[in-house]
Design a protein around this motif. Structure first.
Motif, mmCIF file in Angstrom:
data_model
loop_
_atom_site.group_PDB
_atom_site.id
_atom_site.type_symbol
_atom_site.label_atom_id
_atom_site.label_comp_id
_atom_site.label_asym_id
_atom_site.label_seq_id
_atom_site.Cartn_x
_atom_site.Cartn_y
_atom_site.Cartn_z
ATOM 1 N N GLY A 25 0.703 -1.216 0.650
ATOM 2 C CA GLY A 25 0.276 0.084 -0.089
ATOM 3 C C GLY A 25 0.511 1.374 -0.185
ATOM 4 N N PHE A 26 2.380 1.258 0.417
ATOM 5 C CA PHE A 26 3.026 2.536 0.089
ATOM 6 C C PHE A 26 4.396 1.582 0.073
ATOM 7 C CE2 PHE A 26 5.730 2.226 4.149
ATOM 8 C CZ PHE A 26 4.785 1.271 5.199
ATOM 9 N N ASN A 27 5.486 2.983 -0.576
ATOM 10 C CA ASN A 27 5.984 2.646 -1.470
ATOM 11 C C ASN A 27 7.283 3.271 -0.148
ATOM 12 O OD1 ASN A 27 8.815 2.461 -2.301
ATOM 13 N ND2 ASN A 27 8.205 3.755 -4.767
ATOM 14 N N LEU A 28 7.970 2.205 0.160
ATOM 15 C CA LEU A 28 9.544 1.548 1.181
ATOM 16 C C LEU A 28 9.998 2.954 1.448
ATOM 17 C CD1 LEU A 28 9.418 -1.833 2.689
ATOM 18 C CD2 LEU A 28 8.650 0.524 4.217
ATOM 19 N N ASP A 29 10.611 3.066 -0.519
ATOM 20 C CA ASP A 29 11.473 4.376 -0.331
ATOM 21 C C ASP A 29 11.348 5.414 0.012
ATOM 22 O OD1 ASP A 29 11.888 3.272 -3.968
ATOM 23 O OD2 ASP A 29 11.360 1.620 -2.863
ATOM 24 N N TYR A 30 10.831 5.807 0.269
ATOM 25 C CA TYR A 30 10.820 7.011 1.302
ATOM 26 C C TYR A 30 10.911 7.472 2.426
ATOM 27 C CZ TYR A 30 9.805 7.717 -4.212
ATOM 28 O OH TYR A 30 9.714 7.423 -5.771
ATOM 29 N N TYR A 31 10.442 6.199 3.158
ATOM 30 C CA TYR A 31 10.285 6.249 4.526
ATOM 31 C C TYR A 31 11.625 5.749 5.216
ATOM 32 C CZ TYR A 31 5.081 6.615 3.438
ATOM 33 O OH TYR A 31 3.949 7.958 2.787
ATOM 34 N N ASN A 32 11.987 6.086 7.142
ATOM 35 C CA ASN A 32 12.146 5.757 7.018
ATOM 36 C C ASN A 32 11.600 4.458 8.204
ATOM 37 O OD1 ASN A 32 14.167 8.103 7.109
ATOM 38 N ND2 ASN A 32 13.698 8.870 8.661
ATOM 39 N N ILE A 33 12.485 3.244 8.005
ATOM 40 C CA ILE A 33 12.595 2.168 8.844
ATOM 41 C C ILE A 33 12.647 1.541 9.770
ATOM 42 C CG2 ILE A 33 11.082 -0.435 8.219
ATOM 43 C CD1 ILE A 33 9.572 1.821 6.579
ATOM 44 N N GLY A 34 11.667 0.748 10.806
ATOM 45 C CA GLY A 34 12.944 0.599 12.059
ATOM 46 C C GLY A 34 12.359 -0.873 12.488
ATOM 47 N N TRP A 35 13.396 -1.469 13.273
ATOM 48 C CA TRP A 35 12.593 -3.129 13.624
ATOM 49 C C TRP A 35 12.402 -2.182 15.761
ATOM 50 C CZ3 TRP A 35 11.165 -7.146 11.436
ATOM 51 C CH2 TRP A 35 11.025 -6.969 10.387
ATOM 52 N N PHE A 36 11.533 -2.962 16.200
ATOM 53 C CA PHE A 36 11.610 -2.546 17.419
ATOM 54 C C PHE A 36 11.500 -4.405 17.864
ATOM 55 C CE2 PHE A 36 11.110 1.805 17.313
ATOM 56 C CZ PHE A 36 11.354 2.666 16.083
ATOM 57 N N ARG A 37 11.648 -4.022 19.623
ATOM 58 C CA ARG A 37 11.059 -5.808 20.122
ATOM 59 C C ARG A 37 10.865 -5.534 21.123
ATOM 60 N NH1 ARG A 37 17.052 -7.645 20.709
ATOM 61 N NH2 ARG A 37 17.449 -6.414 22.911
ATOM 62 N N GLN A 38 9.980 -5.922 21.405
ATOM 63 C CA GLN A 38 9.161 -6.553 22.637
ATOM 64 C C GLN A 38 9.448 -7.849 23.621
ATOM 65 O OE1 GLN A 38 5.195 -4.850 23.413
ATOM 66 N NE2 GLN A 38 4.944 -4.631 26.237
ATOM 67 N N ALA A 39 10.524 -7.426 25.094
ATOM 68 C CA ALA A 39 10.136 -9.266 25.562
ATOM 69 C C ALA A 39 9.462 -9.112 26.988
ATOM 70 C CB ALA A 39 12.257 -8.790 26.127
ATOM 71 N N PRO A 40 8.829 -10.358 26.754
ATOM 72 C CA PRO A 40 7.828 -10.162 28.486
ATOM 73 C C PRO A 40 8.766 -9.727 29.207
ATOM 74 C CG PRO A 40 8.360 -12.433 27.321
ATOM 75 C CD PRO A 40 9.434 -11.650 26.263
ATOM 76 N N GLY A 41 6.920 -8.492 29.397
ATOM 77 C CA GLY A 41 7.287 -8.121 31.144
ATOM 78 C C GLY A 41 8.129 -6.877 30.912
ATOM 79 N N LYS A 42 8.433 -6.643 29.840
ATOM 80 C CA LYS A 42 9.421 -4.781 29.079
ATOM 81 C C LYS A 42 8.346 -4.509 28.887
ATOM 82 C CE LYS A 42 13.648 -7.128 30.370
ATOM 83 N NZ LYS A 42 14.919 -7.720 29.744
ATOM 84 N N GLU A 43 9.502 -2.990 28.265
ATOM 85 C CA GLU A 43 8.972 -2.000 27.303
ATOM 86 C C GLU A 43 9.728 -2.375 26.028
ATOM 87 O OE1 GLU A 43 8.212 1.213 30.643
ATOM 88 O OE2 GLU A 43 9.097 1.789 28.259
ATOM 89 N N ARG A 44 8.129 -1.925 25.319
ATOM 90 C CA ARG A 44 9.079 -2.463 24.006
ATOM 91 C C ARG A 44 10.845 -1.139 23.554
ATOM 92 N NH1 ARG A 44 4.076 -1.968 18.665
ATOM 93 N NH2 ARG A 44 3.564 -3.523 20.443
#
Length: 120
Positions: A25-44
């Motif tokens: 639905g959109f072109n990734l070329d124009y966006y900053n893309i990040g990876w995030f994670r959330q462990a059990p019991g912890k904040e993202r």
């Protein structure tokens, strides 16, 4: 507009996984893309970000030297190569936009996560 993360699984400590994030639905070329994670019991938390303008990459201190973010504009995808995995890397991993050099969390667009479990 959607992001879909995949590639998670169960891996032994020291192993590797490659996560994929595909946009629709959109072109990734124009966006900053990040990876995030959330462990059990912890904040993202932010893991990595790749900037659209110049391809600069940013990493959390905990993953520097072990994880590599990359993008493939032809396939509208961003990847996270994870090497030397540790049990503390166990979490649900999400791709999202936007992101920045400080790996702050924004409302933005988030994909469904993919579970990464590092265990012997």
């Amino acid at each position: 507009v959607q992001l879909q993360a995949s590639g998670g699984g169960l891996v032994q400590p020291g192993g590797s996984l490659r996560l994929s994030c595909v946009a629709s639905g959109f072109n990734l070329d124009y966006y900053n893309i990040g990876w995030f994670r959330q462990a059990p019991g912890k904040e993202r938390e932010g893991v990595s970000c790749i900037r659209s303008s110049d391809g600069n990459t940013y990493y959390a201190d905990s993953v520097k030297g072990r994880f590599t973010i990359s993008r493939d504009n032809a396939n509208n995808s961003v990847y996270l190569q994870m090497n030397s995995l540790k049990p503390e890397d166990t979490a649900v991993y999400y791709c999202a936009t936007p992101c920045d050099a400080r790996l702050r969390l924004y409302g933005g667009t988030w994909g469904k996560g993919t579970q990464v479990t590092v265990s012997s």
